[in-house]
Scaffold this motif. Structure first.
Motif, PDB file in Angstrom:
ATOM      1  N   THR A  41     -28.285 -16.105 -57.412  1.00 18.58           N
ATOM      2  CA  THR A  41     -28.846 -15.425 -58.576  1.00 18.58           C
ATOM      3  C   THR A  41     -30.332 -15.728 -58.726  1.00 18.58           C
ATOM      4  O   THR A  41     -31.137 -14.841 -59.047  1.00 18.58           O
ATOM      5  CB  THR A  41     -28.085 -15.841 -59.849  1.00 18.58           C
ATOM      6  N   ALA A  75     -19.095 -15.613 -53.888  1.00 22.00           N
ATOM      7  CA  ALA A  75     -20.327 -15.679 -54.675  1.00 22.00           C
ATOM      8  C   ALA A  75     -21.295 -14.570 -54.281  1.00 22.00           C
ATOM      9  O   ALA A  75     -21.975 -13.990 -55.142  1.00 22.00           O
ATOM     10  CB  ALA A  75     -20.982 -17.046 -54.499  1.00 22.00           C
ATOM     11  N   ARG A 100     -23.322 -19.147 -56.394  1.00 24.59           N
ATOM     12  CA  ARG A 100     -23.721 -18.006 -57.221  1.00 24.59           C
ATOM     13  C   ARG A 100     -25.018 -18.301 -57.969  1.00 24.59           C
ATOM     14  O   ARG A 100     -25.892 -17.433 -58.074  1.00 24.59           O
ATOM     15  CB  ARG A 100     -22.618 -17.634 -58.209  1.00 24.59           C
ATOM     16  N   THR A 151     -22.818 -11.253 -56.536  1.00 26.10           N
ATOM     17  CA  THR A 151     -24.259 -11.049 -56.700  1.00 26.10           C
ATOM     18  C   THR A 151     -24.691  -9.663 -56.240  1.00 26.10           C
ATOM     19  O   THR A 151     -25.550  -9.034 -56.880  1.00 26.10           O
ATOM     20  CB  THR A 151     -25.032 -12.119 -55.899  1.00 26.10           C
TER      21      THR A 151
END
Length: 316
Positions: A69, A96, A65, A100
């Motif tokens: 990100t 993850a 993640r 997002t």
């Protein structure tokens, strides 16, 4: 998504003797750190898979993640419609990705059927739009042309060199490739090698590097890695122990793309050092160098930003 994943993992080890779970975790840790390249699945049976999911999925989720990100921040108006997770096992990177972006279809490829089966169980009520497909991870692997996003997390270290190169080559069929490895010197070297392969295939680097040139770090002297904080659940402590309510997962990563995306002007590559009236930032910069910059109170708002900055953040 973190809480949904934790809820899905709850009760996973019911009926599995703690000693058996701990032994499985110890063996899996040795593999994920890259000491035992192989041409066979690391997750062999239900006990392996349950122990792995309980111990590794939260940390893998947080590391992936963080990497996604950092990439998403450079392409704020883009989201993938299709996602392939190579060697995805029980699906941590898929969780993850769902944390997002929304509205995409994921396909998890793995050679261990027990991992795919458990991953399907864990995601059934929260992430229904996933295809779980058994696939040899190595030579002969292909990714459908036009795939928007490929993730490969904590997989390269399990592979023989020729299979590692084949996986990265297959991933380059996608518009965006995000690779994550343990934040160890060896994990960094695998990312560095893959990074070169990605740029030679025509992709450009968006994160963490602010450039697509040669990494300025001298191998053997240092390594590029970052940290993601992971909350320890009671399940986590049951498997591996530990008194703190959290741990810090160290990881190395690279995000490369064919999209029109501009990397950050600089990236903070060490934990910022706070001094009286100043903050010391170690940066990787667009001129392909590492440099230390000192931000003082005289810099006003910039100083306040520096005090709030974290390891891995973009900097300008």
């Amino acid at each position: 998504m973190h809480e949904e994943l934790r809820a899905a993992l709850a009760g996973l080890l019911d009926g599995l003797p703690p000693k058996q779970a701990a032994q499985a975790v110890d063996r899996l840790i040795a593999n994920y750190r890259g000491r035992t390249p192989t041409d066979a699945p690391v997750l062999r049976d239900r006990a392996d898979v349950a122990a792995y999911a309980a111990y590794r999925m939260p940390a893998t989720f947080e590391a992936v993640r963080a990497a996604l990100t950092a990439f998403a921040a450079r392409v704020p108006d883009w989201s993938p419609a299709t996602h392939v997770d190579i060697g995805g096992g029980t699906g941590a990177a898929t969780w993850a990705t769902a944390a997002t972006w929304e509205g995409h279809h994921s396909t998890v490829l793995d050679w261990a059927q027990p991992a795919l089966d458990l991953g399907r169980e864990l995601a059934a009520t929260t992430l229904p739009d996933i295809t779980w497909q058994r696939q040899t991870i190595g030579e002969g692997l292909t990714v459908p042309a036009g795939t928007d996003l490929v993730t490969v997390s904590y997989v390269l270290g399990e592979l023989r060199p020729e299979d590692r190169r084949a996986v990265v080559a297959a991933a380059t069929a996608a518009r965006t490739v995000v690779l994550i490895e343990p934040g160890t010197p060896d994990g960094y070297l695998r990312i560095r090698e893959a990074r070169t392969q990605l740029t030679e295939a025509g992709l450009h680097i968006v994160a963490p590097c602010p450039h697509s040139g040669t990494c300025p770090i001298v191998p053997g002297e240092d390594w590029c890695h970052f940290s993601a904080r992971v909350s320890r659940s009671s399940l986590h402590r049951q498997v591996k122990g530990g008194s703190l309510p959290y741990e810090d997962e160290k990881f190395s990563y690279v995000a490369a793309t064919t999209l029109d995306a501009t990397p950050a002007p600089a990236r903070i590559v060490r934990k910022p050092q706070l001094r009286k009236g100043q903050v010391l930032l170690d940066l990787c910069t667009t001129d392909e160098n590492l440099q230390r910059t000192t931000v003082t109170k005289r810099h006003g708002a910039h100083y306040r930003e520096a005090r709030d900055a974290a390891w891995g953040d973009a900097w300008s």
